[in-house]
Design a protein around this motif. Structure first.
Motif, PDB file in Angstrom:
ATOM      1  N   ALA A 120       6.416   3.723  57.894  1.00 34.98           N
ATOM      2  CA  ALA A 120       5.642   3.718  56.647  1.00 34.98           C
ATOM      3  C   ALA A 120       4.186   4.105  56.894  1.00 34.98           C
ATOM      4  O   ALA A 120       3.585   4.863  56.121  1.00 34.98           O
ATOM      5  N   VAL A 121       3.615   3.608  57.977  1.00 38.00           N
ATOM      6  CA  VAL A 121       2.220   3.903  58.304  1.00 38.00           C
ATOM      7  C   VAL A 121       2.063   5.382  58.676  1.00 38.00           C
ATOM      8  O   VAL A 121       1.118   6.042  58.240  1.00 38.00           O
ATOM      9  N   ILE A 122       2.993   5.905  59.461  1.00 33.70           N
ATOM     10  CA  ILE A 122       2.956   7.325  59.834  1.00 33.70           C
ATOM     11  C   ILE A 122       3.022   8.200  58.583  1.00 33.70           C
ATOM     12  O   ILE A 122       2.248   9.138  58.421  1.00 33.70           O
ATOM     13  N   GLN A 123       3.967   7.880  57.705  1.00 34.66           N
ATOM     14  CA  GLN A 123       4.113   8.661  56.479  1.00 34.66           C
ATOM     15  C   GLN A 123       2.831   8.622  55.651  1.00 34.66           C
ATOM     16  O   GLN A 123       2.377   9.638  55.150  1.00 34.66           O
ATOM     17  N   TYR A 124       2.217   7.438  55.551  1.00 32.14           N
ATOM     18  CA  TYR A 124       0.952   7.318  54.822  1.00 32.14           C
ATOM     19  C   TYR A 124      -0.119   8.192  55.481  1.00 32.14           C
ATOM     20  O   TYR A 124      -0.877   8.882  54.796  1.00 32.14           O
ATOM     21  N   GLY A 125      -0.184   8.158  56.792  1.00 32.21           N
ATOM     22  CA  GLY A 125      -1.191   8.947  57.506  1.00 32.21           C
ATOM     23  C   GLY A 125      -1.064  10.429  57.259  1.00 32.21           C
ATOM     24  O   GLY A 125      -2.064  11.118  57.011  1.00 32.21           O
ATOM     25  N   PHE A 126       0.157  10.931  57.289  1.00 34.06           N
ATOM     26  CA  PHE A 126       0.361  12.363  57.063  1.00 34.06           C
ATOM     27  C   PHE A 126       0.150  12.743  55.599  1.00 34.06           C
ATOM     28  O   PHE A 126      -0.426  13.787  55.305  1.00 34.06           O
ATOM     29  N   GLU A 127       0.592  11.895  54.683  1.00 38.82           N
ATOM     30  CA  GLU A 127       0.534  12.251  53.265  1.00 38.82           C
ATOM     31  C   GLU A 127      -0.807  11.956  52.608  1.00 38.82           C
ATOM     32  O   GLU A 127      -1.221  12.678  51.704  1.00 38.82           O
ATOM     33  N   GLN A 132      -2.882  15.600  60.936  1.00 36.43           N
ATOM     34  CA  GLN A 132      -1.990  16.602  61.512  1.00 36.43           C
ATOM     35  C   GLN A 132      -1.401  16.099  62.823  1.00 36.43           C
ATOM     36  O   GLN A 132      -0.379  16.582  63.266  1.00 36.43           O
ATOM     37  N   ARG A 133      -2.104  15.117  63.436  1.00 34.51           N
ATOM     38  CA  ARG A 133      -1.682  14.585  64.732  1.00 34.51           C
ATOM     39  C   ARG A 133      -1.900  13.075  64.747  1.00 34.51           C
ATOM     40  O   ARG A 133      -2.972  12.595  64.379  1.00 34.51           O
ATOM     41  N   ILE A 134      -0.861  12.355  65.172  1.00 32.26           N
ATOM     42  CA  ILE A 134      -0.971  10.924  65.407  1.00 32.26           C
ATOM     43  C   ILE A 134      -0.619  10.716  66.875  1.00 32.26           C
ATOM     44  O   ILE A 134       0.401  11.228  67.348  1.00 32.26           O
ATOM     45  N   ASP A 172      -3.248   2.899  83.671  1.00 27.93           N
ATOM     46  CA  ASP A 172      -2.762   4.231  83.337  1.00 27.93           C
ATOM     47  C   ASP A 172      -2.150   4.127  81.947  1.00 27.93           C
ATOM     48  O   ASP A 172      -1.596   3.089  81.584  1.00 27.93           O
ATOM     49  N   LEU A 173      -2.213   5.202  81.188  1.00 30.92           N
ATOM     50  CA  LEU A 173      -1.607   5.214  79.856  1.00 30.92           C
ATOM     51  C   LEU A 173      -0.880   6.530  79.638  1.00 30.92           C
ATOM     52  O   LEU A 173      -1.404   7.600  79.980  1.00 30.92           O
ATOM     53  N   TYR A 174       0.321   6.437  79.067  1.00 30.75           N
ATOM     54  CA  TYR A 174       0.997   7.646  78.611  1.00 30.75           C
ATOM     55  C   TYR A 174       0.405   8.054  77.276  1.00 30.75           C
ATOM     56  O   TYR A 174       0.162   7.203  76.416  1.00 30.75           O
ATOM     57  N   MET A 175       0.194   9.356  77.103  1.00 31.50           N
ATOM     58  CA  MET A 175      -0.258   9.891  75.824  1.00 31.50           C
ATOM     59  C   MET A 175       0.973  10.435  75.107  1.00 31.50           C
ATOM     60  O   MET A 175       1.672  11.322  75.613  1.00 31.50           O
ATOM     61  N   TYR A 176       1.243   9.876  73.938  1.00 35.04           N
ATOM     62  CA  TYR A 176       2.315  10.351  73.070  1.00 35.04           C
ATOM     63  C   TYR A 176       1.687  10.961  71.830  1.00 35.04           C
ATOM     64  O   TYR A 176       0.614  10.539  71.405  1.00 35.04           O
ATOM     65  N   SER A 177       2.363  11.941  71.233  1.00 32.28           N
ATOM     66  CA  SER A 177       1.863  12.485  69.969  1.00 32.28           C
ATOM     67  C   SER A 177       3.012  12.838  69.043  1.00 32.28           C
ATOM     68  O   SER A 177       4.135  13.122  69.471  1.00 32.28           O
ATOM     69  N   LEU A 178       2.674  12.797  67.767  1.00 28.03           N
ATOM     70  CA  LEU A 178       3.583  13.241  66.709  1.00 28.03           C
ATOM     71  C   LEU A 178       2.766  14.139  65.796  1.00 28.03           C
ATOM     72  O   LEU A 178       1.704  13.731  65.311  1.00 28.03           O
ATOM     73  N   LEU A 179       3.222  15.365  65.597  1.00 28.28           N
ATOM     74  CA  LEU A 179       2.539  16.300  64.715  1.00 28.28           C
ATOM     75  C   LEU A 179       3.204  16.286  63.344  1.00 28.28           C
ATOM     76  O   LEU A 179       4.412  16.046  63.233  1.00 28.28           O
ATOM     77  N   ARG A 181       4.046  18.670  61.388  1.00 26.19           N
ATOM     78  CA  ARG A 181       5.163  19.630  61.245  1.00 26.19           C
ATOM     79  C   ARG A 181       6.447  19.084  61.861  1.00 26.19           C
ATOM     80  O   ARG A 181       7.534  19.313  61.352  1.00 26.19           O
ATOM     81  N   ASP A 182       6.325  18.333  62.977  1.00 24.41           N
ATOM     82  CA  ASP A 182       7.515  17.749  63.599  1.00 24.41           C
ATOM     83  C   ASP A 182       8.071  16.617  62.738  1.00 24.41           C
ATOM     84  O   ASP A 182       9.281  16.478  62.575  1.00 24.41           O
ATOM     85  N   PHE A 183       7.167  15.804  62.187  1.00 28.62           N
ATOM     86  CA  PHE A 183       7.570  14.712  61.297  1.00 28.62           C
ATOM     87  C   PHE A 183       8.295  15.274  60.073  1.00 28.62           C
ATOM     88  O   PHE A 183       9.353  14.784  59.685  1.00 28.62           O
ATOM     89  N   ASP A 184       7.734  16.338  59.485  1.00 26.17           N
ATOM     90  CA  ASP A 184       8.349  16.970  58.304  1.00 26.17           C
ATOM     91  C   ASP A 184       9.738  17.499  58.651  1.00 26.17           C
ATOM     92  O   ASP A 184      10.681  17.333  57.875  1.00 26.17           O
ATOM     93  N   LYS A 185       9.874  18.104  59.808  1.00 29.54           N
ATOM     94  CA  LYS A 185      11.154  18.656  60.236  1.00 29.54           C
ATOM     95  C   LYS A 185      12.196  17.550  60.415  1.00 29.54           C
ATOM     96  O   LYS A 185      13.337  17.673  59.983  1.00 29.54           O
ATOM     97  N   ILE A 186      11.787  16.436  61.025  1.00 30.89           N
ATOM     98  CA  ILE A 186      12.687  15.294  61.242  1.00 30.89           C
ATOM     99  C   ILE A 186      13.159  14.752  59.900  1.00 30.89           C
ATOM    100  O   ILE A 186      14.337  14.482  59.710  1.00 30.89           O
ATOM    101  N   HIS A 187      12.243  14.598  58.950  1.00 30.65           N
ATOM    102  CA  HIS A 187      12.595  13.997  57.671  1.00 30.65           C
ATOM    103  C   HIS A 187      13.351  14.938  56.748  1.00 30.65           C
ATOM    104  O   HIS A 187      14.063  14.480  55.865  1.00 30.65           O
ATOM    105  N   ARG A 188      13.186  16.236  56.926  1.00 30.40           N
ATOM    106  CA  ARG A 188      13.996  17.183  56.149  1.00 30.40           C
ATOM    107  C   ARG A 188      15.445  17.130  56.585  1.00 30.40           C
ATOM    108  O   ARG A 188      16.348  17.329  55.796  1.00 30.40           O
ATOM    109  N   SER A 189      15.663  16.825  57.883  1.00 29.95           N
ATOM    110  CA  SER A 189      17.029  16.807  58.400  1.00 29.95           C
ATOM    111  C   SER A 189      17.749  15.491  58.128  1.00 29.95           C
ATOM    112  O   SER A 189      18.929  15.367  58.387  1.00 29.95           O
ATOM    113  N   LEU A 190      17.035  14.472  57.628  1.00 26.63           N
ATOM    114  CA  LEU A 190      17.676  13.170  57.367  1.00 26.63           C
ATOM    115  C   LEU A 190      18.428  13.160  56.050  1.00 26.63           C
ATOM    116  O   LEU A 190      18.086  13.799  55.111  1.00 26.63           O
TER     117      LEU A 190
END
Length: 190
Positions: A120-127, A132-134, A172-179, A181-190
């Motif tokens: 829900a938070v990710i969707q709010y951030g993008f919309e 463009q990047r989280i 040490d920290l891993y850097m993860y990202s979600l763009l 366009r990738d989020f939109d692609k994932i949700h279009r396929s659901l």
């Protein structure tokens, strides 16, 4: 202004209400942020006093006021007790990016609650914040959080060595990202 937060948004999911955290929530926050397991990868020592919790709430207020972040309290529908939080910090509207952070009371681990809140938070951030990047920074031993963000579509971009100094040690920290366009692609396929 890009993605400016005027009034605090309340987010609703199937099981959750994500709302603004107030000083009335200090005891709830203290109860889960005093837990060593919840705080293991938080970057702070476990909280010990109500003042510690009030300090955390003051930080939530400051990032909202400065427009550098927003943090929601996670509550179950029909119950107003805050059982965790999720939101953005290090928000840079100019570059359309923010870092996501989250924690949840151990009593609710393994029930999909964190995943539901983060989505829900990710969707709010993008919309609404026009991100463009989280990104998410996660310690290598914190496998559950890595799995949680990977389930949302985040991709590991690499290891940031000795990136943070917390609790008397370099992490040490891993850097993860979600763009977006990738989020939109994932949700279009659901």
């Amino acid at each position: 202004m890009t993605g400016h937060v005027k009034r605090f948004p309340i987010l609703e999911t199937k099981r959750l209400i994500l709302r603004k955290i107030t000083t009335d929530d200090a005891r709830s926050i203290l109860s889960y942020l005093s837990d060593k397991e919840v705080m293991k990868y938080f970057g702070l020592e476990p909280f010990q006093t109500l003042e510690d919790a009030l300090g955390e709430i003051a930080w939530y207020e400051s990032i909202l006021h400065e427009q550098t972040g927003i943090r929601w309290g996670i509550t179950l529908k029909g119950q107003d007790e805050v059982i965790g939080s999720c939101g953005f910090h290090q928000w840079v509207p100019k570059h359309h990016r923010a870092e996501i952070g989250f924690e949840l009371s151990k009593l609710y681990w393994g029930q999909g609650i964190a995943s539901e809140a983060i989505r829900a938070v990710i969707q709010y951030g993008f919309e609404h914040l026009e991100l463009q990047r989280i990104q998410a920074l996660i310690e290598p031993p914190n496998i559950p959080s890595q799995r949680l963000v990977e389930k949302q579509g985040f991709i590991s971009e690499g290891l940031l060595r000795s990136y943070e100094y917390t609790c008397g040690k370099f992490d040490d920290l891993y850097m993860y990202s979600l763009l977006k366009r990738d989020f939109d692609k994932i949700h279009r396929s659901l």
